[in-house]
Design a protein around this motif. Structure first.
Motif, PDB file in Angstrom:
ATOM      1  N   MET A   1      31.700 -15.912 -11.527  1.00 48.22           N
ATOM      2  CA  MET A   1      32.104 -14.554 -11.878  1.00 48.22           C
ATOM      3  C   MET A   1      31.128 -13.993 -12.903  1.00 48.22           C
ATOM      4  N   THR A   2      30.661 -12.777 -12.671  1.00 44.53           N
ATOM      5  CA  THR A   2      29.723 -12.124 -13.574  1.00 44.53           C
ATOM      6  C   THR A   2      30.488 -11.146 -14.456  1.00 44.53           C
ATOM      7  N   THR A   3      30.227 -11.206 -15.752  1.00 45.33           N
ATOM      8  CA  THR A   3      30.877 -10.275 -16.661  1.00 45.33           C
ATOM      9  C   THR A   3      29.873  -9.238 -17.100  1.00 45.33           C
ATOM     10  N   THR A   4      30.354  -8.046 -17.364  1.00 47.16           N
ATOM     11  CA  THR A   4      29.476  -6.977 -17.812  1.00 47.16           C
ATOM     12  C   THR A   4      29.218  -7.123 -19.302  1.00 47.16           C
ATOM     13  N   PRO A   5      28.115  -6.538 -19.793  1.00 50.21           N
ATOM     14  CA  PRO A   5      27.818  -6.644 -21.228  1.00 50.21           C
ATOM     15  C   PRO A   5      28.939  -6.109 -22.113  1.00 50.21           C
ATOM     16  N   SER A   6      29.624  -5.047 -21.663  1.00 49.23           N
ATOM     17  CA  SER A   6      30.688  -4.489 -22.495  1.00 49.23           C
ATOM     18  C   SER A   6      31.844  -5.460 -22.645  1.00 49.23           C
ATOM     19  N   GLU A  47      27.375  -1.521 -31.941  1.00 49.40           N
ATOM     20  CA  GLU A  47      26.608  -1.844 -30.736  1.00 49.40           C
ATOM     21  C   GLU A  47      27.416  -1.523 -29.479  1.00 49.40           C
ATOM     22  N   ALA A  48      28.705  -1.813 -29.495  1.00 47.57           N
ATOM     23  CA  ALA A  48      29.559  -1.492 -28.347  1.00 47.57           C
ATOM     24  C   ALA A  48      29.599   0.010 -28.128  1.00 47.57           C
ATOM     25  N   GLN A  53      27.282   4.850 -24.848  1.00 49.29           N
ATOM     26  CA  GLN A  53      26.559   6.118 -24.839  1.00 49.29           C
ATOM     27  C   GLN A  53      25.346   6.099 -23.926  1.00 49.29           C
ATOM     28  N   VAL A  54      24.837   4.925 -23.596  1.00 46.26           N
ATOM     29  CA  VAL A  54      23.649   4.823 -22.760  1.00 46.26           C
ATOM     30  C   VAL A  54      24.027   5.211 -21.334  1.00 46.26           C
TER      31      VAL A  54
END
Length: 78
Positions: A1-6, A47-48, A53-54
């Motif tokens: 399972m891949t998790t997103t950076p957030s 950072e979150a 915002q990106v």
């Protein structure tokens, strides 16, 4: 399972929150260690916020990044 950076950063924020609470309970709310622990939490929260915002690039923007000399990617100044 891949998790997103957030998701990863949210997990890290939770870990740092628990750590900060523990440090402050052990060392006292006015200790330098307590302040440093909460600074770490604040940095992760910032950072979150920045990651939210990106704006992700669309396919045209990616194309222009890969092919800046393409006619459709040229920008003309008046």
């Amino acid at each position: 399972m891949t998790t997103t950076p957030s998701v990863n950063i949210q997990e890290k924020i939770q870990e740092e929150l628990e750590s900060a609470r523990t440090v402050c309970d052990l060392k006292g709310a006015t200790s330098g260690e307590c302040a440093a622990a909460w600074d770490a939490v604040e940095e992760l929260q910032a950072e979150a916020s920045h990651q939210k915002q990106v704006k992700p690039q669309n396919s045209f923007e990616r194309y222009c990044d890969d092919n800046p000399d393409a006619a459709e990617c040229r920008i003309y100044e008046e």
